[in-house]
Enzyme design. Structure first.
Site, short mmCIF file in Angstrom:
data_model
loop_
_atom_site.label_atom_id
_atom_site.label_comp_id
_atom_site.label_asym_id
_atom_site.label_seq_id
_atom_site.Cartn_x
_atom_site.Cartn_y
_atom_site.Cartn_z
N LYS A 147 52.99 46.67 26.58
CA LYS A 147 52.05 45.77 27.24
C LYS A 147 51.17 46.71 28.09
O LYS A 147 51.57 47.18 29.16
CB LYS A 147 52.77 44.75 28.14
CG LYS A 147 51.83 43.81 28.90
CD LYS A 147 51.46 44.37 30.25
CE LYS A 147 50.50 43.53 31.03
NZ LYS A 147 49.09 43.68 30.62
N GLU A 164 58.02 53.60 37.71
CA GLU A 164 57.20 54.73 38.18
C GLU A 164 56.03 54.13 38.94
O GLU A 164 55.10 53.60 38.33
CB GLU A 164 56.67 55.54 36.99
CG GLU A 164 57.74 56.18 36.13
CD GLU A 164 58.42 57.36 36.81
OE1 GLU A 164 58.02 57.74 37.92
OE2 GLU A 164 59.37 57.88 36.21
N CYS A 167 48.69 58.99 40.24
CA CYS A 167 49.78 58.70 41.17
C CYS A 167 50.23 59.96 41.87
O CYS A 167 50.61 59.92 43.04
CB CYS A 167 50.95 58.07 40.42
SG CYS A 167 51.50 59.05 39.03
N GLU A 215 47.77 53.90 50.05
CA GLU A 215 47.49 54.86 48.98
C GLU A 215 45.97 54.88 48.75
O GLU A 215 45.33 53.82 48.70
CB GLU A 215 48.20 54.42 47.70
CG GLU A 215 47.97 55.37 46.53
CD GLU A 215 48.69 54.95 45.24
OE1 GLU A 215 49.08 53.77 45.11
OE2 GLU A 215 48.86 55.81 44.37
P1 NAP Z 1 49.01 47.65 38.14
O1 NAP Z 1 48.02 46.67 38.56
O2 NAP Z 1 50.39 47.54 38.65
O3 NAP Z 1 48.99 47.67 36.54
C1 NAP Z 1 49.92 48.41 35.80
C2 NAP Z 1 50.44 47.56 34.66
O4 NAP Z 1 51.26 46.52 35.19
C3 NAP Z 1 49.34 46.87 33.86
O5 NAP Z 1 49.74 46.80 32.51
C4 NAP Z 1 49.30 45.49 34.48
O6 NAP Z 1 48.77 44.52 33.62
C5 NAP Z 1 50.77 45.25 34.75
N1 NAP Z 1 51.05 44.29 35.80
C6 NAP Z 1 50.37 44.07 36.93
N2 NAP Z 1 50.96 43.13 37.67
C7 NAP Z 1 52.06 42.73 36.99
C8 NAP Z 1 53.08 41.77 37.23
N3 NAP Z 1 53.11 41.04 38.34
N4 NAP Z 1 54.05 41.62 36.31
C9 NAP Z 1 54.04 42.37 35.20
N5 NAP Z 1 53.09 43.27 34.90
C10 NAP Z 1 52.11 43.48 35.79
O7 NAP Z 1 48.60 49.13 38.51
P2 NAP Z 1 47.14 49.69 38.72
O8 NAP Z 1 46.72 49.31 40.07
O9 NAP Z 1 46.29 49.39 37.56
O10 NAP Z 1 47.51 51.26 38.68
C11 NAP Z 1 47.50 52.05 39.77
C12 NAP Z 1 48.88 52.14 40.42
O11 NAP Z 1 49.82 52.70 39.52
C13 NAP Z 1 48.83 53.10 41.60
O12 NAP Z 1 49.65 52.63 42.63
C14 NAP Z 1 49.42 54.37 41.01
O13 NAP Z 1 49.93 55.27 41.97
C15 NAP Z 1 50.45 53.83 40.10
N6 NAP Z 1 50.82 54.81 39.07
C16 NAP Z 1 52.06 55.39 39.12
C17 NAP Z 1 52.42 56.36 38.20
C18 NAP Z 1 53.76 57.04 38.21
O14 NAP Z 1 54.11 57.68 37.23
N7 NAP Z 1 54.55 56.93 39.28
C19 NAP Z 1 51.49 56.73 37.22
C20 NAP Z 1 50.24 56.12 37.21
C21 NAP Z 1 49.92 55.14 38.13
P3 NAP Z 1 47.26 43.96 33.81
O15 NAP Z 1 46.35 45.11 33.59
O16 NAP Z 1 47.16 42.93 32.76
O17 NAP Z 1 47.20 43.43 35.21
#
Ligand code: NAP
Length: 454
Positions: free
Chosen positions: A154, A228, A262, A359
């Site tokens: 997904k 992650e 991240c 962040e």
């Molecule tokens: P996000 O909104 O959490 O999206 C990531 C994924 O999760 C997407 O596929 C999103 O789908 C899905 N998602 C969002 N809310 C969800 C929920 N309530 N239930 C299930 N799935 C859900 O993350 P982002 O803001 O795009 O990405 C940035 C964040 O990711 C930052 O905090 C960054 O630090 C972190 N990150 C961490 C790592 C690591 O390896 N630790 C690597 C990269 C990024 P939709 O797009 O459909 O909303």
């Protein structure tokens, strides 16, 4: 919301895909579960052959694939090519090493044979972010498929083309249909899928909010889960740091992937005797970066992924400046189309400012003066996160103090934090749990089966 591919350099919507219906998802999950029963019987050499072919496909179609990434999420074309090649390299790494990582281990007991074996666990759901649209997925998929699991992806709703091309690459490489399946699934339908009996485990890379939601659903269903999540990695400049090396890497560490990583260095903690020189040189280099068309080879920083993300960063900076922070570089969005923001350096940031406690997911650095190395470590550990840390010191005692003292999943010395297939990747505290990559990562989605033959 459907899956939309928007070019962040222009703001134009390039493609749209409808979410899969309930009926379509049911059919794809059923196919994945059925495929697992066959696929788990395949040999490591067959899986390795398909995995190497997938690597060849990525390498052979490098410019086209890289262009999709650039046009879909804005990273520079150079960075996109690097991401594609890293995926291919990692596929080859697991093709070569997975069997040895998962070989049955003998543990002597009173039995004639005893120890552990690593069996695949089944269908693993991967919920993935847009910032490294291929790498984040391959980091999960290469080990998981080599272990004999099958994957359901997904992906983030703004990178549908990246999701489709990876699914296509695995299929063309020879993996049986159902081994790696893209689902166009809105986030609100993820929890119900996790609860499905045919899903064995889930892995999420993304925000804390998504982590809470996926972790709760996995906990409710009593399923294995790897998270992650975000971070605010410190970049510590010690007294013995070589600034000729540290300053350029500080810039790279902050602005790589247009600041949306991240493991980007986000807080620059500099000891008193190096502070003024570091701040001056770092600000000058950040100011000199070329922001513009990510397809142009002369560009070092492309746009942020969306208008929303650009506005978020702009508000975090404006909030800090309005409360007394000093702006040493950048601090504004250039005129014109696209979601650009100038690389920015803030100092005199305090914890009541958003930039001091949130962040910063964009090219904005906070530089902070600390009196001693002990204070640097205390400040480094003062956030709720614990993903990575980058330490700059030529003195071995200073290096060791940081390695032992920093609360993070990864500490890199005289290097910026990076992922590589040989080493485990992951965080602690609110940055998540579990590990990807390496022997530890591939075993996360295995049944560690104890064997005892009397
Ligand atoms: P996000 O909104 O959490 O999206 C990531 C994924 O999760 C997407 O596929 C999103 O789908 C899905 N998602 C969002 N809310 C969800 C929920 N309530 N239930 C299930 N799935 C859900 O993350 P982002 O803001 O795009 O990405 C940035 C964040 O990711 C930052 O905090 C960054 O630090 C972190 N990150 C961490 C790592 C690591 O390896 N630790 C690597 C990269 C990024 P939709 O797009 O459909 O909303």
């Amino acid at each position: 919301m459907p899956y939309l591919s928007t070019n962040p350099a222009t703001g134009e919507v390039v493609a749209a895909f409808d979410d899969h219906t309930e009926v379509e998802v049911e059919a794809l999950v059923a196919r994945a579960a059925a495929t697992f029963q066959q696929y788990r019987q395949t040999s490591f050499s067959d899986r390795a052959m398909w995995m190497r072919t997938a690597a060849e496909i990525l390498e052979g179609e490098l410019p086209n694939i890289a262009q999709v990434l650039t046009e879909e999420m804005g990273k520079t074309f150079n960075a996109a090519k690097g991401e594609v090649l890293k995926c291919a390299m990692t596929m080859r790494y697991y093709a070569e090493h997975a069997e040895a990582m998962l070989t049955e281990e003998s543990i002597p007991t009173s039995a004639s044979r005893s120890g552990v074996r690593y069996d695949p666990i089944g269908v693993v759901l991967a919920v993935m972010p847009w910032n490294f649209p291929l790498w984040q997925v391959v980091r999960f998929a290469a080990p998981a498929l080599m272990a004999g699991n099958v994957g359901l992806l997904k992906h983030a709703s703004n990178v549908p083309k990246a999701a489709l091309l990876l699914e296509d690459a695995f299929r063309r490489a020879g993996f049986p249909d159902g081994c790696f399946t893209n689902l166009f699934l809105p986030a609100r339908r993820v929890a119900a899928l996790i609860a499905d009996d045919r899903i064995a485990a889930v892995t999420l890379t993304g925000s804390e909010a998504a982590g809470q939601s996926v972790g709760a659903a996995a906990g409710h269903a009593l399923k294995k889960c790897v998270l992650e999540l975000g971070g605010s990695d410190p970049f510590i400049v010690c007294s013995s740091a070589d600034l000729d090396r540290a300053v350029p890497m500080a810039v790279t560490g902050r602005v790589q992937n247009n600041g949306q990583s991240c493991i980007a260095a986000k807080r620059f903690l500099v000891v008193e005797d190096r502070y003024d020189e570091f701040l001056q040189r770092f600000s000058a280099e950040m100011d000199a970066l070329v922001v513009g068309d990510p397809m142009d080879p002369g560009t070092t920083v492309g746009p942020l992924v969306s208008a929303q993300q650009r506005d978020e960063i702009a508000q975090q900076v404006a909030d800090a400046v309005s409360k007394g922070a000093t702006l040493n570089a950048g601090g504004f969005a250039p005129e014109g189309p696209g979601f650009f923001y100038r690389p920015t350096v803030l100092s005199d940031v305090t914890s009541d400012m958003r930039a001091g406690c949130e962040e910063l997911f964009g090219p904005v650095a906070v530089v902070e003066r600390v009196a001693t190395l002990a204070e640097a470590i205390e400040v480094a550990n003062s956030t709720p996160w614990g993903l990575g840390a980058s330490v700059w010191a030529t003195d071995v005692a200073e290096q060791e103090t940081c390695i032992r003292g920093i609360e993070a999943g990864m500490v890199f010395v005289n290097a910026i934090v990076a992922s590589t297939p040989e080493l485990p990747f992951g965080g602690m505290k609110r940055s998540g749990y579990g590990r990807e990559l390496s022997e530890l990562g591939i075993r996360e989605f295995c049944n560690v089966k104890t064997i005892f033959v009397a």
